[in-house]
Design a protein around this motif. Structure first.
Motif, short mmCIF file in Angstrom:
data_model
loop_
_atom_site.label_atom_id
_atom_site.label_comp_id
_atom_site.label_asym_id
_atom_site.label_seq_id
_atom_site.Cartn_x
_atom_site.Cartn_y
_atom_site.Cartn_z
N LYS A 1 0.83 -1.20 0.00
CA LYS A 1 0.00 0.00 0.00
C LYS A 1 0.86 1.24 0.00
O LYS A 1 2.05 1.19 0.25
N ASP A 2 0.25 2.38 -0.29
CA ASP A 2 1.00 3.61 -0.12
C ASP A 2 0.27 4.51 0.86
O ASP A 2 -0.85 4.22 1.26
N GLY A 3 0.95 5.56 1.26
CA GLY A 3 0.38 6.41 2.30
C GLY A 3 0.89 5.98 3.65
O GLY A 3 1.77 5.13 3.75
N THR A 4 0.32 6.54 4.66
CA THR A 4 0.77 6.25 6.02
C THR A 4 0.27 4.87 6.46
O THR A 4 -0.87 4.51 6.19
N PRO A 5 1.12 4.11 7.11
CA PRO A 5 0.71 2.81 7.62
C PRO A 5 -0.46 2.97 8.59
O PRO A 5 -0.49 3.89 9.38
N ASN A 6 -1.44 2.07 8.47
CA ASN A 6 -2.55 2.11 9.40
C ASN A 6 -2.39 1.04 10.47
O ASN A 6 -2.85 -0.09 10.32
N ALA A 7 -1.74 1.43 11.52
CA ALA A 7 -1.44 0.49 12.59
C ALA A 7 -2.72 0.07 13.31
O ALA A 7 -2.87 -1.09 13.71
N GLN A 8 -3.64 1.01 13.43
CA GLN A 8 -4.85 0.75 14.20
C GLN A 8 -5.61 -0.47 13.70
O GLN A 8 -5.99 -1.35 14.47
N SER A 9 -5.80 -0.52 12.38
CA SER A 9 -6.60 -1.62 11.84
C SER A 9 -5.83 -2.94 11.93
O SER A 9 -6.44 -4.00 12.10
N ALA A 10 -4.51 -2.85 11.84
CA ALA A 10 -3.71 -4.07 11.98
C ALA A 10 -3.86 -4.64 13.39
O ALA A 10 -4.10 -5.85 13.56
N ILE A 11 -3.73 -3.77 14.37
CA ILE A 11 -3.89 -4.22 15.75
C ILE A 11 -5.29 -4.79 15.98
O ILE A 11 -5.45 -5.86 16.58
N ALA A 12 -6.27 -4.08 15.46
CA ALA A 12 -7.66 -4.53 15.63
C ALA A 12 -7.85 -5.94 15.08
O ALA A 12 -8.51 -6.79 15.69
N LEU A 13 -7.24 -6.18 13.93
CA LEU A 13 -7.37 -7.49 13.29
C LEU A 13 -6.81 -8.60 14.17
O LEU A 13 -7.43 -9.64 14.38
N ILE A 14 -5.62 -8.35 14.69
CA ILE A 14 -4.98 -9.37 15.51
C ILE A 14 -5.71 -9.53 16.84
O ILE A 14 -5.90 -10.64 17.33
N GLU A 15 -6.12 -8.41 17.40
CA GLU A 15 -6.85 -8.49 18.68
C GLU A 15 -8.16 -9.25 18.50
O GLU A 15 -8.57 -9.99 19.40
N ASP A 16 -8.78 -9.04 17.39
CA ASP A 16 -10.02 -9.77 17.12
C ASP A 16 -9.75 -11.27 17.11
O ASP A 16 -10.49 -12.06 17.70
N TYR A 17 -8.66 -11.63 16.44
CA TYR A 17 -8.28 -13.04 16.42
C TYR A 17 -8.03 -13.56 17.83
O TYR A 17 -8.53 -14.62 18.22
N LEU A 18 -7.28 -12.78 18.59
CA LEU A 18 -6.95 -13.21 19.95
C LEU A 18 -8.19 -13.33 20.81
O LEU A 18 -8.35 -14.31 21.56
N GLU A 19 -9.08 -12.37 20.70
CA GLU A 19 -10.32 -12.43 21.47
C GLU A 19 -11.08 -13.70 21.15
O GLU A 19 -11.57 -14.40 22.05
N THR A 20 -11.17 -13.97 19.85
CA THR A 20 -11.89 -15.17 19.44
C THR A 20 -11.26 -16.41 20.05
O THR A 20 -11.94 -17.29 20.57
N LYS A 21 -9.94 -16.44 19.98
CA LYS A 21 -9.23 -17.63 20.45
C LYS A 21 -9.24 -17.74 21.98
O LYS A 21 -9.31 -18.84 22.52
N LEU A 22 -9.14 -16.63 22.64
CA LEU A 22 -8.99 -16.68 24.09
C LEU A 22 -10.33 -16.70 24.82
O LEU A 22 -10.45 -17.25 25.90
N ASN A 23 -11.35 -16.08 24.21
CA ASN A 23 -12.66 -16.07 24.85
C ASN A 23 -13.66 -16.95 24.13
O ASN A 23 -14.77 -17.15 24.59
N GLY A 24 -13.26 -17.43 22.95
CA GLY A 24 -14.20 -18.20 22.15
C GLY A 24 -15.35 -17.35 21.66
O GLY A 24 -16.44 -17.82 21.39
N ARG A 25 -15.11 -16.06 21.51
CA ARG A 25 -16.18 -15.16 21.05
C ARG A 25 -15.53 -14.02 20.25
O ARG A 25 -14.50 -13.48 20.65
N SER A 26 -16.11 -13.66 19.12
CA SER A 26 -15.51 -12.60 18.30
C SER A 26 -16.22 -11.28 18.55
O SER A 26 -17.28 -11.22 19.16
N LEU A 27 -15.61 -10.24 18.08
CA LEU A 27 -16.21 -8.91 18.21
C LEU A 27 -17.51 -8.84 17.42
O LEU A 27 -17.67 -9.53 16.43
N PRO A 28 -18.43 -8.01 17.85
CA PRO A 28 -19.73 -7.91 17.18
C PRO A 28 -19.60 -7.25 15.80
O PRO A 28 -18.67 -6.52 15.58
#
Lengths: 196, 196
Positions: B169-196
């Motif tokens: 991609k070009d432009g400024t890196p979007n760290a926020q969405s990257a973190i959100a993606l991984i956190e969503d995965y972790l939440e799913t895995k650790l709580n067995g439930r994904s974000l709404p």
DNA sequence: TTTTTTATTGACGCATCAATCAATAAAAAA
DNA sequence: TTTTTTATTGATTGATGCGTCAATAAAAAA
């Protein structure tokens, strides 16, 4: 003793030679002579058919992308359900034809080269878009759009990530465990339940 | 007008210049003159302090790794729970200091170079092992070993995958969405439930 | 049969760079 | 004050590698 109709034969041979040279060197720092030698011709001939080195490299990446696309289409055609479509896309990425040391090295090297070359970047973006679209073609039948988007992006990242991490290891690529990892993620996401 | 004690200053300047040169060119195909010029010295001086180009590049990668390690340790020290430890590791990878266009380009380029250089490969393997160990330091407090292993590997792949995909991609890196993606995965895995 | 097209290469020019070296000069040590 | 160490560079060398070109020859067309 020049035979006629050599052009397609040579082009193919040169592209194959490029892939194997990149695979061995592990980067695009391969000389035209090296490539030509592997293809059993002189470097002058490589220039004759491809003009500049850039174009040979570009043609090589396009070839790799085309093969991946062909394989993916075939796999998608055999998939009956949306869930199977998703698995099919993943499976092709780690199939014996794609997940080879040579091809992995080429992908990596081309990703780097894409930082310099606008055309190459465009090509890799096409791959990214296509991968997303192929994943979505299955996911939209299972999840609501927003969720599907997120899962598609994560799956794509997992595929690319497992490719790049594979490059650090030596020995034969272990496609099985890569597929298992992604399938585990998908199962969790699609069924809300992970493997035991 | 040579001042004494210049060595550490020059070394630092040259390494910084190397990172910014790699960032701009998008690959390790940067000349010693280019780097030296950015650092405000002659190419001869760069050779004087680093010997060969390889060593300068190596020192640069080591520097990047060291910074990442420092940041990670600091973040881990502030984490109170195992769950926070996992998030801390992820957050650092996408922090402003790490997730910059320059650094991302360097990572990518060094991954490719590692195919050729045994030493560099060793260095990147250290990174991989450390990342795994840092993730596990949190995950083992939440999941059974086998599951933790799997999640650690997936998380690492996601981090690397999002890095490599970012490079397209070009432009400024979007760290926020990257973190959100991984956190969503972790939440799913650790709580067995994904974000709404 | 003559001409054009296609296939092919060895040799070469030219540019780029990494690495070296001799030279210069200031600071520090003797 | 003389000598050594540290800092620094311009100039040079040697290697590498892309791209070109003239030359050769077989096939195909005229």
């Amino acid at each position: 003793m020049p035979k006629i109709g050599m052009e397609p034969v040579r082009r193919k041979a040169l592209i194959d030679a490029t892939i194997s040279a990149i695979g061995e060197r592990g980067s695009l720092d391969v000389t035209m002579s090296e490539i030509a030698g592997r293809a059993g011709v002189s470097s002058a001939l490589a220039h004759h058919y491809f003009g500049a080195k850039d174009e040979l490299l570009f043609a090589t990446m396009r070839h790799i992308l085309a093969e991946l696309n062909t394989d993916t289409r075939r796999a998608l055609n055999m998939a009956a359900t949306p869930r199977e479509r998703v698995s099919a896309v993943v499976a092709v990425s780690f199939s014996d034809d794609q997940f080879q040391a040579e091809i992995i090295a080429a992908w990596l090297a081309f990703y780097v080269e894409a930082q310099k070359s606008t055309e190459l970047r465009r090509l890799l973006r096409i791959y990214a878009r296509r991968l997303n679209s192929n994943l979505m073609s299955g996911l939209t039948g299972i999840l609501p759009r927003t969720e599907a988007d997120r899962v598609a992006e994560a799956t794509a990242a997992l595929i690319d990530g497992l490719y790049i991490r594979r490059a650090l290891k030596d020995g034969t690529p272990n496609a099985q465990s890569a597929i298992a990892l992604i399938e585990d993620y998908l199962e969790t996401k699609l069924n809300g339940r992970s493997l035991p």
